[in-house]
Design a protein around this motif. Structure first.
Motif, PDB file in Angstrom:
ATOM      1  N   LEU A   7       0.840  -1.188   0.000  1.00  0.00           N
ATOM      2  CA  LEU A   7       0.000   0.000   0.000  1.00  0.00           C
ATOM      3  C   LEU A   7       0.877   1.241   0.000  1.00  0.00           C
ATOM      4  O   LEU A   7       0.701   2.154  -0.798  1.00  0.00           O
ATOM      5  N   PHE A   8       1.862   1.293   0.876  1.00  0.00           N
ATOM      6  CA  PHE A   8       2.757   2.447   0.983  1.00  0.00           C
ATOM      7  C   PHE A   8       3.580   2.608  -0.282  1.00  0.00           C
ATOM      8  O   PHE A   8       3.738   3.707  -0.807  1.00  0.00           O
ATOM      9  N   THR A  47      -2.074  -4.988  -3.623  1.00  0.00           N
ATOM     10  CA  THR A  47      -2.007  -3.712  -2.930  1.00  0.00           C
ATOM     11  C   THR A  47      -3.406  -3.299  -2.505  1.00  0.00           C
ATOM     12  O   THR A  47      -4.398  -3.639  -3.166  1.00  0.00           O
ATOM     13  N   GLU A  48      -3.482  -2.550  -1.411  1.00  0.00           N
ATOM     14  CA  GLU A  48      -4.766  -2.029  -0.942  1.00  0.00           C
ATOM     15  C   GLU A  48      -5.062  -0.669  -1.562  1.00  0.00           C
ATOM     16  O   GLU A  48      -6.138  -0.107  -1.333  1.00  0.00           O
ATOM     17  N   ASN A  49      -4.124  -0.136  -2.327  1.00  0.00           N
ATOM     18  CA  ASN A  49      -4.350   1.115  -3.038  1.00  0.00           C
ATOM     19  C   ASN A  49      -5.218   0.799  -4.262  1.00  0.00           C
ATOM     20  O   ASN A  49      -4.751   0.235  -5.252  1.00  0.00           O
ATOM     21  N   ILE A  50      -6.497   1.153  -4.177  1.00  0.00           N
ATOM     22  CA  ILE A  50      -7.455   0.755  -5.208  1.00  0.00           C
ATOM     23  C   ILE A  50      -7.095   1.345  -6.566  1.00  0.00           C
ATOM     24  O   ILE A  50      -7.179   0.662  -7.596  1.00  0.00           O
ATOM     25  N   LEU A  51      -6.697   2.620  -6.609  1.00  0.00           N
ATOM     26  CA  LEU A  51      -6.341   3.255  -7.879  1.00  0.00           C
ATOM     27  C   LEU A  51      -5.167   2.541  -8.535  1.00  0.00           C
ATOM     28  O   LEU A  51      -5.191   2.239  -9.733  1.00  0.00           O
ATOM     29  N   ALA A  52      -4.122   2.259  -7.740  1.00  0.00           N
ATOM     30  CA  ALA A  52      -2.953   1.576  -8.281  1.00  0.00           C
ATOM     31  C   ALA A  52      -3.328   0.187  -8.778  1.00  0.00           C
ATOM     32  O   ALA A  52      -2.899  -0.235  -9.858  1.00  0.00           O
ATOM     33  N   ARG A  53      -4.131  -0.518  -8.004  1.00  0.00           N
ATOM     34  CA  ARG A  53      -4.529  -1.880  -8.387  1.00  0.00           C
ATOM     35  C   ARG A  53      -5.340  -1.870  -9.679  1.00  0.00           C
ATOM     36  O   ARG A  53      -5.069  -2.659 -10.597  1.00  0.00           O
ATOM     37  N   GLN A  54      -6.329  -0.997  -9.767  1.00  0.00           N
ATOM     38  CA  GLN A  54      -7.155  -0.925 -10.970  1.00  0.00           C
ATOM     39  C   GLN A  54      -6.320  -0.589 -12.203  1.00  0.00           C
ATOM     40  O   GLN A  54      -6.484  -1.194 -13.267  1.00  0.00           O
ATOM     41  N   THR A  55      -5.424   0.381 -12.053  1.00  0.00           N
ATOM     42  CA  THR A  55      -4.630   0.837 -13.187  1.00  0.00           C
ATOM     43  C   THR A  55      -3.690  -0.248 -13.691  1.00  0.00           C
ATOM     44  O   THR A  55      -3.629  -0.525 -14.898  1.00  0.00           O
ATOM     45  N   SER A 186       3.933   9.019 -12.445  1.00  0.00           N
ATOM     46  CA  SER A 186       2.571   8.811 -11.965  1.00  0.00           C
ATOM     47  C   SER A 186       2.250   7.341 -12.092  1.00  0.00           C
ATOM     48  O   SER A 186       2.964   6.591 -12.768  1.00  0.00           O
ATOM     49  N   ILE A 187       1.169   6.910 -11.474  1.00  0.00           N
ATOM     50  CA  ILE A 187       0.779   5.509 -11.577  1.00  0.00           C
ATOM     51  C   ILE A 187       0.418   5.162 -13.018  1.00  0.00           C
ATOM     52  O   ILE A 187       0.659   4.050 -13.482  1.00  0.00           O
ATOM     53  N   GLU A 188      -0.147   6.143 -13.758  1.00  0.00           N
ATOM     54  CA  GLU A 188      -0.543   5.877 -15.140  1.00  0.00           C
ATOM     55  C   GLU A 188       0.663   5.624 -16.045  1.00  0.00           C
ATOM     56  O   GLU A 188       0.688   4.646 -16.799  1.00  0.00           O
ATOM     57  N   THR A 189       1.659   6.510 -15.967  1.00  0.00           N
ATOM     58  CA  THR A 189       2.824   6.333 -16.837  1.00  0.00           C
ATOM     59  C   THR A 189       3.646   5.122 -16.411  1.00  0.00           C
ATOM     60  O   THR A 189       4.175   4.396 -17.260  1.00  0.00           O
ATOM     61  N   PHE A 190       3.771   4.915 -15.101  1.00  0.00           N
ATOM     62  CA  PHE A 190       4.490   3.736 -14.632  1.00  0.00           C
ATOM     63  C   PHE A 190       3.807   2.460 -15.098  1.00  0.00           C
ATOM     64  O   PHE A 190       4.447   1.531 -15.585  1.00  0.00           O
ATOM     65  N   SER A 191       2.492   2.397 -14.916  1.00  0.00           N
ATOM     66  CA  SER A 191       1.745   1.176 -15.205  1.00  0.00           C
ATOM     67  C   SER A 191       1.880   0.750 -16.665  1.00  0.00           C
ATOM     68  O   SER A 191       2.053  -0.436 -16.960  1.00  0.00           O
ATOM     69  N   LYS A 192       1.804   1.709 -17.583  1.00  0.00           N
ATOM     70  CA  LYS A 192       1.907   1.365 -19.008  1.00  0.00           C
ATOM     71  C   LYS A 192       3.296   0.810 -19.333  1.00  0.00           C
ATOM     72  O   LYS A 192       3.427  -0.188 -20.042  1.00  0.00           O
ATOM     73  N   THR A 193       4.323   1.474 -18.819  1.00  0.00           N
ATOM     74  CA  THR A 193       5.684   1.006 -19.085  1.00  0.00           C
ATOM     75  C   THR A 193       5.935  -0.351 -18.434  1.00  0.00           C
ATOM     76  O   THR A 193       6.549  -1.245 -19.033  1.00  0.00           O
ATOM     77  N   PHE A 194       5.475  -0.504 -17.201  1.00  0.00           N
ATOM     78  CA  PHE A 194       5.639  -1.771 -16.485  1.00  0.00           C
ATOM     79  C   PHE A 194       4.928  -2.906 -17.221  1.00  0.00           C
ATOM     80  O   PHE A 194       5.493  -3.992 -17.396  1.00  0.00           O
ATOM     81  N   SER A 195       3.690  -2.663 -17.649  1.00  0.00           N
ATOM     82  CA  SER A 195       2.913  -3.697 -18.336  1.00  0.00           C
ATOM     83  C   SER A 195       3.598  -4.127 -19.630  1.00  0.00           C
ATOM     84  O   SER A 195       3.680  -5.327 -19.941  1.00  0.00           O
ATOM     85  N   GLU A 196       4.099  -3.163 -20.397  1.00  0.00           N
ATOM     86  CA  GLU A 196       4.794  -3.490 -21.642  1.00  0.00           C
ATOM     87  C   GLU A 196       6.034  -4.341 -21.370  1.00  0.00           C
ATOM     88  O   GLU A 196       6.318  -5.297 -22.101  1.00  0.00           O
TER      89      GLU A 196
END
Length: 211
Positions: A7-8, A47-55, A186-196
């Motif tokens: 979460l942190f 993670t308990e961070n809902i936004l991070a998990r969803q993204t 941000s979680i958005e830019t990180f998530s896309k790069t991480f997923s790729e």
């Protein structure tokens, strides 16, 4: 490597300040993995961070679907606040299998470190002609083009993540990777790069077959 509260850690990723760069530090593939690859993957971010998990889950789902692999987010089976204590494990696994999933992909933050480094200053210099000491303006004009940008210290935030793939039927770990990202914006830019990065590694290691 100490285990950090997911979460942190995911919250810190949201608050990062620079463009993300994700690199695989290492990956492992079980010799007993399916030789034909997996076709339907259940994706869950721990993670308990809902936004991070969803993204993260949604970006992984979208990218896997683009590669011809059916993928589904875990929210319908593992809702926010879900705890394993007192839960029938077999019931949960049966729900995952009922979706048609033959593999389960988990994502977790293992650790976060701060690294302070010095960024050196720069000096720009334009030489003047001979005789500059003789008059004020010549001397002033000589030193005026010398400009100095002082150095400074900056702190990089490094996050270490682990992605595991489990066979849904046997629950056996068939693939694992660890990756590092530095200063995600941000979680958005990180998530896309991480997923790729993760999906590319799954394809490279033969866990999924790209159509």
């Amino acid at each position: 490597m100490r285990r950090l509260s997911t979460l942190f850690a995911f919250t810190l990723i949201v608050l990062g300040s620079c463009s993300p760069s994700v690199k695989i530090l290492g990956s492992w593939t079980s010799p007993s993995m399916s030789t034909t690859g997996y076709e339907d993957i259940f994706v869950t971010a721990l993670t308990e961070n809902i936004l991070a998990r969803q993204t993260v889950e949604q970006d992984l789902d979208n990218l896997l679907n683009e590669k011809g692999v059916n993928a589904q987010s875990s929210f319908n089976i593992l809702p926010p606040g879900f705890k394993t204590s007192g839960v029938d494990k077999n019931e949960v696994l049966q729900k995952i299998k009922a979706l048609g999933s033959d593999a389960i992909l988990t994502v977790a933050v293992l650790d976060q470190t701060n690294e302070t480094r010095y960024v050196p200053g720069t000096t720009m210099y334009s030489p003047m002609g001979y005789g500059y000491y003789g008059r004020f303006w010549g001397y002033y004009s000589y030193y005026n083009p010398v400009m100095y940008d002082p150095g400074y210290y900056t702190t990089d935030k490094n996050y270490y993540l682990e992605a595991n793939l489990y066979d849904a039927e046997t629950e056996e770990l068939v693939w694992s990777s660890q990756s590092e990202t530095t200063n995600p914006a941000s979680i958005e830019t990180f998530s896309k790069t991480f997923s790729e990065t993760i999906v590319s590694q799954l394809i490279k290691d033969g866990l999924i077959i790209k159509e």
